[in-house]
Write a protein that holds these residues in place. Structure first.
Motif, PDB file in Angstrom:
ATOM      1  N   THR A  20       0.833  -1.197   0.000  1.00  0.00           N
ATOM      2  CA  THR A  20       0.000   0.000   0.000  1.00  0.00           C
ATOM      3  C   THR A  20       0.871   1.252   0.000  1.00  0.00           C
ATOM      4  O   THR A  20       0.588   2.211  -0.724  1.00  0.00           O
ATOM      5  CB  THR A  20      -0.893   0.022   1.252  1.00  0.00           C
ATOM      6  OG1 THR A  20      -1.486  -1.246   1.389  1.00  0.00           O
ATOM      7  CG2 THR A  20      -1.951   1.083   1.142  1.00  0.00           C
ATOM      8  N   ILE A  21       1.925   1.246   0.804  1.00  0.00           N
ATOM      9  CA  ILE A  21       2.791   2.422   0.857  1.00  0.00           C
ATOM     10  C   ILE A  21       3.427   2.656  -0.507  1.00  0.00           C
ATOM     11  O   ILE A  21       3.541   3.785  -0.976  1.00  0.00           O
ATOM     12  CB  ILE A  21       3.869   2.248   1.946  1.00  0.00           C
ATOM     13  CG1 ILE A  21       3.208   2.209   3.317  1.00  0.00           C
ATOM     14  CG2 ILE A  21       4.877   3.385   1.893  1.00  0.00           C
ATOM     15  CD1 ILE A  21       4.133   1.851   4.433  1.00  0.00           C
ATOM     16  N   ASN A  44       2.207   1.935  -3.439  1.00  0.00           N
ATOM     17  CA  ASN A  44       1.213   2.559  -4.308  1.00  0.00           C
ATOM     18  C   ASN A  44       1.031   4.028  -3.952  1.00  0.00           C
ATOM     19  O   ASN A  44       0.923   4.884  -4.828  1.00  0.00           O
ATOM     20  CB  ASN A  44      -0.126   1.834  -4.169  1.00  0.00           C
ATOM     21  CG  ASN A  44      -0.124   0.496  -4.848  1.00  0.00           C
ATOM     22  OD1 ASN A  44       0.692   0.261  -5.741  1.00  0.00           O
ATOM     23  ND2 ASN A  44      -0.985  -0.396  -4.430  1.00  0.00           N
ATOM     24  N   ALA A  45       0.998   4.296  -2.649  1.00  0.00           N
ATOM     25  CA  ALA A  45       0.794   5.671  -2.201  1.00  0.00           C
ATOM     26  C   ALA A  45       1.931   6.564  -2.679  1.00  0.00           C
ATOM     27  O   ALA A  45       1.723   7.693  -3.120  1.00  0.00           O
ATOM     28  CB  ALA A  45       0.683   5.708  -0.689  1.00  0.00           C
ATOM     29  N   LYS A  87       3.701   6.135  -5.317  1.00  0.00           N
ATOM     30  CA  LYS A  87       3.520   6.327  -6.754  1.00  0.00           C
ATOM     31  C   LYS A  87       2.578   7.501  -7.010  1.00  0.00           C
ATOM     32  O   LYS A  87       2.827   8.355  -7.845  1.00  0.00           O
ATOM     33  CB  LYS A  87       2.920   5.048  -7.351  1.00  0.00           C
ATOM     34  CG  LYS A  87       3.752   4.443  -8.460  1.00  0.00           C
ATOM     35  CD  LYS A  87       2.966   3.343  -9.137  1.00  0.00           C
ATOM     36  CE  LYS A  87       3.505   1.968  -8.765  1.00  0.00           C
ATOM     37  NZ  LYS A  87       2.657   0.881  -9.257  1.00  0.00           N
ATOM     38  N   VAL A  88       1.479   7.527  -6.251  1.00  0.00           N
ATOM     39  CA  VAL A  88       0.493   8.588  -6.435  1.00  0.00           C
ATOM     40  C   VAL A  88       1.102   9.955  -6.142  1.00  0.00           C
ATOM     41  O   VAL A  88       0.812  10.939  -6.813  1.00  0.00           O
ATOM     42  CB  VAL A  88      -0.720   8.352  -5.510  1.00  0.00           C
ATOM     43  CG1 VAL A  88      -1.658   9.536  -5.536  1.00  0.00           C
ATOM     44  CG2 VAL A  88      -1.440   7.090  -5.908  1.00  0.00           C
ATOM     45  N   ARG A  89       1.967  10.014  -5.147  1.00  0.00           N
ATOM     46  CA  ARG A  89       2.542  11.296  -4.774  1.00  0.00           C
ATOM     47  C   ARG A  89       3.659  11.736  -5.710  1.00  0.00           C
ATOM     48  O   ARG A  89       4.313  12.734  -5.469  1.00  0.00           O
ATOM     49  CB  ARG A  89       3.083  11.238  -3.342  1.00  0.00           C
ATOM     50  CG  ARG A  89       2.016  10.940  -2.317  1.00  0.00           C
ATOM     51  CD  ARG A  89       0.981  12.038  -2.228  1.00  0.00           C
ATOM     52  NE  ARG A  89       1.558  13.312  -1.873  1.00  0.00           N
ATOM     53  CZ  ARG A  89       1.824  13.684  -0.638  1.00  0.00           C
ATOM     54  NH1 ARG A  89       1.539  12.898   0.340  1.00  0.00           N
ATOM     55  NH2 ARG A  89       2.362  14.846  -0.381  1.00  0.00           N
ATOM     56  N   GLY A  90       3.923  10.963  -6.748  1.00  0.00           N
ATOM     57  CA  GLY A  90       4.968  11.354  -7.690  1.00  0.00           C
ATOM     58  C   GLY A  90       6.352  11.075  -7.154  1.00  0.00           C
ATOM     59  O   GLY A  90       7.320  11.744  -7.491  1.00  0.00           O
ATOM     60  N   PHE A  91       6.445  10.073  -6.320  1.00  0.00           N
ATOM     61  CA  PHE A  91       7.710   9.772  -5.672  1.00  0.00           C
ATOM     62  C   PHE A  91       8.743   9.260  -6.648  1.00  0.00           C
ATOM     63  O   PHE A  91       9.922   9.517  -6.527  1.00  0.00           O
ATOM     64  CB  PHE A  91       7.457   8.706  -4.613  1.00  0.00           C
ATOM     65  CG  PHE A  91       8.251   8.952  -3.392  1.00  0.00           C
ATOM     66  CD1 PHE A  91       7.894   9.975  -2.539  1.00  0.00           C
ATOM     67  CD2 PHE A  91       9.358   8.179  -3.093  1.00  0.00           C
ATOM     68  CE1 PHE A  91       8.626  10.225  -1.410  1.00  0.00           C
ATOM     69  CE2 PHE A  91      10.085   8.432  -1.957  1.00  0.00           C
ATOM     70  CZ  PHE A  91       9.720   9.453  -1.115  1.00  0.00           C
ATOM     71  N   LYS A 115       9.495  10.107  -9.402  1.00  0.00           N
ATOM     72  CA  LYS A 115      10.166  11.108 -10.239  1.00  0.00           C
ATOM     73  C   LYS A 115      11.528  11.508  -9.686  1.00  0.00           C
ATOM     74  O   LYS A 115      12.408  11.893 -10.418  1.00  0.00           O
ATOM     75  CB  LYS A 115       9.284  12.356 -10.361  1.00  0.00           C
ATOM     76  CG  LYS A 115       8.075  12.142 -11.252  1.00  0.00           C
ATOM     77  CD  LYS A 115       7.313  13.443 -11.383  1.00  0.00           C
ATOM     78  CE  LYS A 115       5.893  13.195 -11.864  1.00  0.00           C
ATOM     79  NZ  LYS A 115       5.056  14.357 -11.646  1.00  0.00           N
ATOM     80  N   LYS A 158      13.195   6.658   4.073  1.00  0.00           N
ATOM     81  CA  LYS A 158      12.486   7.268   5.184  1.00  0.00           C
ATOM     82  C   LYS A 158      10.975   7.121   4.984  1.00  0.00           C
ATOM     83  O   LYS A 158      10.247   6.762   5.901  1.00  0.00           O
ATOM     84  CB  LYS A 158      12.868   8.741   5.279  1.00  0.00           C
ATOM     85  CG  LYS A 158      13.000   9.201   6.699  1.00  0.00           C
ATOM     86  CD  LYS A 158      13.571  10.590   6.790  1.00  0.00           C
ATOM     87  CE  LYS A 158      12.644  11.606   6.184  1.00  0.00           C
ATOM     88  NZ  LYS A 158      13.086  12.982   6.419  1.00  0.00           N
ATOM     89  N   ALA A 159      10.558   7.368   3.753  1.00  0.00           N
ATOM     90  CA  ALA A 159       9.120   7.354   3.480  1.00  0.00           C
ATOM     91  C   ALA A 159       8.530   5.960   3.664  1.00  0.00           C
ATOM     92  O   ALA A 159       7.381   5.821   4.019  1.00  0.00           O
ATOM     93  CB  ALA A 159       8.864   7.842   2.062  1.00  0.00           C
ATOM     94  N   PRO A 207       6.303   5.012   8.185  1.00  0.00           N
ATOM     95  CA  PRO A 207       4.930   4.510   8.345  1.00  0.00           C
ATOM     96  C   PRO A 207       4.871   3.020   8.666  1.00  0.00           C
ATOM     97  O   PRO A 207       4.044   2.580   9.450  1.00  0.00           O
ATOM     98  CB  PRO A 207       4.260   4.801   7.007  1.00  0.00           C
ATOM     99  CG  PRO A 207       5.292   5.334   6.105  1.00  0.00           C
ATOM    100  CD  PRO A 207       6.525   5.613   6.863  1.00  0.00           C
TER     101      PRO A 207
END
Lengths: 258, 488
Positions: A164-165, A167-168, A170-174, A176, A188-189, A193
């Motif tokens: 899940t993290i 995917n999350a 990916k959504v935040r544009g990580f 890139k 860290k990201a 969590p």
């Protein structure tokens, strides 16, 4: 986590006894310096691993792949670069001598033995049974046994959370971000969590366990009771015979001339 | 009447907090009573439940003081999260764990386990069933079964259905009504529809953890309606009142031109297994689509497929471009997860919102303006320097939405965005989505809440067994409903 398999006599051996026996055997293996003896013992353990874990041959062969690799890599380094007197072959840095060859095989077989012992144990022992038995035979404190069992439940949940993290992110544009800075950020990201989630979950489980009147007293009853049976005698006997017969055979009928 | 649980002049404070959570709180419960503790989120109801059971301070160490405190001699506690209240991998082992704690002899265990599983109507093929294979509702049944194994006089329920769909919620409450008949039951719950018929007394809290009312349910419900509304409590009829006061209007945007999103013969796979199938769907701008269906029907999977989190097959075009050729999907679509914590990447609320803007290399001034306007809309200005994890659940949710839409996208996908929110926050979020929708942005959300589909959605997709079985357009303005049945 749980792989279904047929139950064999190895499953019925007392888990604590099995654990202790296998650890003792590992220690004994460290002191075996005779290649023929080592090979005999390893073959004896491989027999257990291949025939009596109750898993399908396909499954067992699949699990063996990494261990064959360990066997080859550990023995090869010793064979190719070890020191020795009787030179068989030399090419640049590589020199194969009789002594290095034998020692290489010895180290390789030892690695293989450890792997086979570990796999045989884990394929024939449910963690829950192991901890129940440790509480009953070794008097492990219930506090530790149950926390390990609860922790095992968390592993699949954590794997799901990791997905899940990802995917999350990916959504935040990580994706890139590039370079070392972004690798640091990614670590860290993901870890914060995941860790905070596990800590919170572990705390909740602990509270739930106490709400179910769990306490660290030893006069609890057990749903699974473990004792000793003929299977345990057989198990111990197998290893005693293996060690003795292996030694005898290595002197009388050595597989390799040394 | 015999007092069974009792606390007098309770004072407690969480370490690090400025003020006391409770100041001289007194409350008592009689044998056989069924009581609901009601109050705004964060007022300390769950904490009080833990104090009454003795979990605080015996298991959770929190400094507290009380002049008098009487714990029940035997009690059971059902928690809200089905996943974090079991310590064993199999159903029988979990109940056995309770029996072991009570030193029940081994010979009696099998029978007791079967008995308790029957009591909660959990008909498993074998009692040795892996807990991971159970649904959320079944897990809560198992949790209740293990509580019954304790043979409790008092049962504490801490939002036992918070993580369940409406179906599961109803089943659990029906079960509890039967089981709790001759027991004392103390309940904390936000979704009170099903609870009301069961209880006879309500204790109402305000934001500061004070009891503002305590009495028979009918009196409280009729006298304190305004307080409940103000605190965002889901009392019966809160939706009707909201609709009466606000009258949300749903008119359709014109649906000609190139569709925003188009799928045909589309399916999504998890572990190489087809989990969701769509025959044909077109999505236009300015639509509010609600995806409905039972737990496990494949609603979230459909969202994941549209967001390309999982492998998909078939035609899927975004503004006429095949999805495989769309370079940065996240420039056009965004996704808000059910658990907002997974989404946080930065160390402060401000940075969290600014994150995507910084990746996008916007100017400092633009970032500042944009972030401040969002902080204001989502009522987070006061918390902008906090770490996202320090926020309350409602605030975390708002932050996750704000951070996902900081760069305006054409499509917003949301997975249960109003889950566990109080009524105030729910309405604020819905109004905000509605405003976006009017600007031509498409909202696609999974929700169990029929009120949202009835009052806000312009279109409803129903998912059953991994299949989108119906697609209906709804509108309040013209009152027409056009249903297109896709397949059976």
């Amino acid at each position: 986590m749980i792989v279904s398999s047929a139950e064999t006599w190895l499953h019925k051996v007392n888990p604590s006894l099995k654990l202790v026996a296998l650890i003792v055997l590992c220690i004994v293996a460290l002191f075996i310096h005779d290649l023929n003896y080592m090979m005999n013992v390893t073959l004896g353990v491989l027999l257990l691993f291949l025939c009596f874990t109750g898993h399908s041959i396909k499954h067992i062969l699949l699990l063996s792949i990494p261990f064959c690799f360990i066997f080859i890599s550990t023995s090869l380094t010793m064979i190719l670069f070890g020191k020795g007197e009787t030179l068989w072959f030399e090419w640049g840095l590589i020199s194969i001598t009789e002594e290095s060859f034998m020692r290489g095989l010895l180290v390789g077989f030892r690695a293989l033995l450890f792997a086979a012992l570990g796999l045989t144990f884990s394929l024939t022992t449910r963690p829950v049974n192991l901890f129940y038995s440790l509480m009953q035979q070794v008097k492990l404190k219930p506090k530790y046994a149950y926390s390990f069992m609860a922790a095992l439940r968390l592993i699949p949940i954590m794997m799901e959370e990791f997905q899940t993290i990802r995917n999350a992110m990916k959504v935040r544009g990580f994706e890139k971000g590039k370079g070392i800075r972004s690798v640091y950020f990614k670590m860290k990201a993901y870890s914060i969590p995941l860790l905070s989630g596990s800590i919170r979950r572990a705390h909740r489980i602990a509270v739930a366990m106490e709400a179910k009147r769990f306490s660290d007293t030893r006069d609890r009853t057990y749903y699974y009771e473990f004792g000793f049976s003929k299977k345990d005698h057989g198990f111990i006997l197998y290893f005693i015979i293996l060690l003795l017969a292996g030694f005898y055979l290595s002197i009388q009928f050595p597989l390799l001339p040394i | 009447m015999e007092r069974i649980v009792h606390v007098e002049k309770l004072r407690m404070k969480f370490p690090g907090d400025e003020s006391l959570l409770f100041k001289d709180l007194s409350v008592s419960f009689d044998r056989g009573e069924k009581v609901l503790l009601l109050g705004p989120s964060g007022c300390g109801k769950s904490t009080l439940l833990q104090v009454l059971s003795g979990l605080i301070p015996n298991s959770i160490e929190v400094p507290m003081k009380a002049e008098e405190l009487k714990w029940p001699t035997s009690w059971g506690y059902v928690f809200q999260d089905p996943d974090s209240q079991f310590c064993m991998p199999f159903a029988d082992e979990e109940i056995a764990f309770v029996l072991e704690n009570l030193s029940v002899p081994k010979q009696e265990m099998k029978e007791r386990i079967q008995h308790h599983l029957r009591q909660v109507g959990l008909n498993l093929k074998t009692i040795h069933t892996s807990i991971d294979t159970l649904s959320g509702g079944m897990k809560q049944r198992l949790a209740i079964a293990s509580v019954l194994a304790l043979e409790p006089e008092v049962i504490f329920l801490d939002e036992p259905t918070a993580m369940l769909d409406p179906e599961g919620t109803k089943e659990i409450w029906d079960l509890l009504k039967g089981i709790g008949r001759d027991k004392t039951v103390i309940i904390v719950e936000h979704k009170i529809d099903h609870v009301l018929e069961f209880i006879d007394r309500i204790v109402l809290f305000n934001d500061d953890g004070q009891i503002i009312a305590d009495g028979p349910k009918d009196t409280i419900l009729s006298l304190y309606k305004n307080e409940m509304k103000e605190h965002g409590i889901w009392f019966p009829g809160v939706w009707d009142e909201y609709i009466h006061d606000n009258k949300p209007i749903r008119e359709h945007q014109s649906s000609d031109g190139v569709p925003l999103m188009q799928v045909q013969g589309f399916s999504g796979f998890r572990k190489k297994e087809e989990k969701i199938k769509v025959e044909e769907l077109q999505v236009h701008s300015g639509e509010w689509i609600v995806i409905r269906g039972e737990n496990g029907a494949g609603k979230s999977t459909l969202l994941h497929a549209l967001m390309q989190f999982i492998k998909t097959n078939g035609t899927y075009e975004l503004m006429g471009t095949p999805i495989k050729r769309v370079k940065n999907l996240t420039d056009h679509m965004t996704f808000v997860f059910q658990n907002p914590e997974f989404q946080f990447v930065a160390n402060s609320v401000y940075e969290e919102i600014a994150y995507s803007l910084r990746i996008d290399k916007r100017t400092q001034q633009e970032i500042g303006e944009r972030v401040h306007s969002l902080l204001e809309v989502f009522r987070l200005e006061a918390h902008q320097d906090k770490h996202p994890f320090q926020l309350s659940m409602g605030q975390k949710r708002r932050l996750s939405v704000a951070a996902s839409i900081v760069i305006e996208k054409k499509i917003i996908l949301l997975d249960e965005p109003t889950f566990g929110q109080d009524s105030k926050n729910t309405f604020a979020l819905l109004e905000w989505f509605e405003e976006y929708r009017r600007r031509g942005i498409t909202v696609i959300m999974v929700t169990h809440d029929d009120h949202i589909s009835n009052n806000f959605a312009t279109r409803i997709w129903t998912v059953k067994d991994g299949d989108v079985i119906s697609d209906e357009k709804v509108s309040t303005q013209s009152g027409f409903v056009e249903t297109k049945v896709l397949s059976f």
